[in-house]
Design an enzyme around this catalytic site. Structure first.
Site, PDB file in Angstrom:
ATOM      1  CG  ASN A  17       3.419   7.317  -8.002  1.00  0.00           C
ATOM      2  OD1 ASN A  17       3.369   6.296  -8.687  1.00  0.00           O
ATOM      3  ND2 ASN A  17       4.260   7.465  -6.993  1.00  0.00           N
ATOM      4  NE  ARG A  68      -5.811  14.749  11.570  1.00  0.00           N
ATOM      5  CZ  ARG A  68      -4.516  14.801  11.245  1.00  0.00           C
ATOM      6  NH1 ARG A  68      -4.160  14.864   9.985  1.00  0.00           N
ATOM      7  NH2 ARG A  68      -3.586  14.791  12.167  1.00  0.00           N
ATOM      8  NE  ARG A  94      -1.419  17.759   6.631  1.00  0.00           N
ATOM      9  CZ  ARG A  94      -0.604  18.036   7.650  1.00  0.00           C
ATOM     10  NH1 ARG A  94       0.699  18.002   7.493  1.00  0.00           N
ATOM     11  NH2 ARG A  94      -1.099  18.339   8.831  1.00  0.00           N
ATOM     12  CG  ASN A 110      -1.853   5.631  -0.332  1.00  0.00           C
ATOM     13  OD1 ASN A 110      -1.358   6.638  -0.851  1.00  0.00           O
ATOM     14  ND2 ASN A 110      -1.250   4.965   0.647  1.00  0.00           N
ATOM     15  CG  HIS A 112       3.015   1.904   1.443  1.00  0.00           C
ATOM     16  ND1 HIS A 112       3.308   3.005   2.222  1.00  0.00           N
ATOM     17  CD2 HIS A 112       3.754   0.888   1.940  1.00  0.00           C
ATOM     18  CE1 HIS A 112       4.176   2.660   3.156  1.00  0.00           C
ATOM     19  NE2 HIS A 112       4.468   1.376   3.015  1.00  0.00           N
ATOM     20  CG  ASP A 148       0.567   2.666   4.607  1.00  0.00           C
ATOM     21  OD1 ASP A 148       0.075   3.375   3.716  1.00  0.00           O
ATOM     22  OD2 ASP A 148       1.581   3.003   5.254  1.00  0.00           O
ATOM     23  CB  ALA A 176       7.611  -1.147  -9.971  1.00  0.00           C
TER      24      ALA A 176
HETATM   25  C1  GRF Z   1       5.890   7.301  -3.631  1.00  0.00           C
HETATM   26  O1  GRF Z   1       6.960   6.447  -3.336  1.00  0.00           O
HETATM   27  C2  GRF Z   1       4.593   6.724  -3.113  1.00  0.00           C
HETATM   28  O2  GRF Z   1       4.563   5.335  -3.146  1.00  0.00           O
HETATM   29  C3  GRF Z   1       4.580   7.198  -1.677  1.00  0.00           C
HETATM   30  O3  GRF Z   1       5.135   8.487  -1.720  1.00  0.00           O
HETATM   31  C4  GRF Z   1       5.984   8.611  -2.852  1.00  0.00           C
HETATM   32  C5  GRF Z   1       5.456   9.769  -3.642  1.00  0.00           C
HETATM   33  O4  GRF Z   1       6.273  10.074  -4.749  1.00  0.00           O
HETATM   34  N1  GRF Z   1       3.244   7.154  -1.145  1.00  0.00           N
HETATM   35  P1  GRF Z   1       5.726  11.034  -5.882  1.00  0.00           P
HETATM   36  O5  GRF Z   1       5.353  12.343  -5.211  1.00  0.00           O
HETATM   37  O6  GRF Z   1       4.562  10.372  -6.522  1.00  0.00           O
HETATM   38  O7  GRF Z   1       6.893  11.220  -6.811  1.00  0.00           O
END
Ligand code: GRF
Length: 226
Positions: A17, A68, A94, A110, A112, A148, A176
């Site tokens: 990502n 943390r 984390r 974020n 998800h 989330d 996607a």
């Molecule tokens: C992705 O599926 C994202 O939605 C989730 O962790 C995964 C990370 O994949 N939070 P990448 O490291 O971006 O390839």
């Protein structure tokens, strides 16, 4: 165009990502630029990818910090140093301290891999398969203290197919994700979103879109002539 927003991307692993965001930000009219990529793991494959491209990176090994708060403080300092406006979490593994989440409230995104609020937390693909849903997908949301659960910026729907495994569903959703995250970040970075009573309002100005149906099933019913 007004000044591009400076984005800090936080990763812990593969970083696909992050790559999608980096690539999107190469377009001159993209409303954000990637100021720094921070990894919580020095051996994250995504970190090497970014280093090889000469991007600004920082490895902060969470295991080397007393706790943390100390780890989050170091991340915060690096983000401030690089004049970051927005954070994009991209597979960052984390949990953040309440203080950090508060300081970046409304400025931290974020992604998800489920249609939230369904299937929060770990193993969302398995959760989706166990529930028998015909559509799953991915969600970009603002970060809040509860995992989330923050205000949703954008979602993409992905069909669940007969015989899917968590891996095959994950691969399909990931495609996607790589489209959705750059799109959602652009919405936020261009100032078209605002949070109102815990929900994201987007200035679209467009007419109501058509409803979405289960794409695979719709094709079956229509004999493949959709
Ligand atoms: C992705 O599926 C994202 O939605 C989730 O962790 C995964 C990370 O994949 N939070 P990448 O490291 O971006 O390839």
């Amino acid at each position: 165009m007004s000044a591009r927003k400076r984005v800090g991307i936080l990763i812990s692993g593969r970083g696909s990502n992050m790559m999608a965001l980096v690539e999107a930000a190469q377009a001159p009219d993209y409303p954000a630029e990637i100021a720094i990529i921070i990894s919580s793991r020095p051996d994250a494959p995504g970190l090497k990818w970014a280093q090889d491209r000469g991007l600004q990176t920082l490895a902060l090994d969470h295991k080397k910090f007393a706790g943390r708060e100390a780890f989050d403080e170091a991340i915060h300092a690096a983000l401030v140093d690089h004049r970051v406006d927005l954070i994009a979490l991209a597979g960052f593994m984390r949990i953040q301290s309440a203080g950090f989440v508060d300081r970046w409230a409304g400025r931290q995104l974020n992604i998800h891999p489920s249609l939230l609020p369904l299937f929060k937390g770990l193993h969302p693909h398995k959760q989706a398969l166990d529930a028998g849903v015909k559509i799953s997908g991915c969600t970009v949301h603002f970060l809040t203290a509860e995992m989330d659960s923050g205000p949703i910026v954008a979602q993409a729907a992905v069909p669940v197919l007969e015989g899917d495994t968590p891996d095959s569903l994950s691969d399909r959703i990931l495609v996607a994700e790589h489209r959705l995250y750059p799109y959602a970040l652009a919405l936020v970075a261009s100032g078209r979103t605002r949070i109102e009573a815990g929900q994201v309002k987007v200035a679209t100005g467009s007419a109501a879109p058509d409803p979405l149906f289960s794409p695979q099933l719709e094709r079956l019913v229509n004999g493949g002539h959709t």
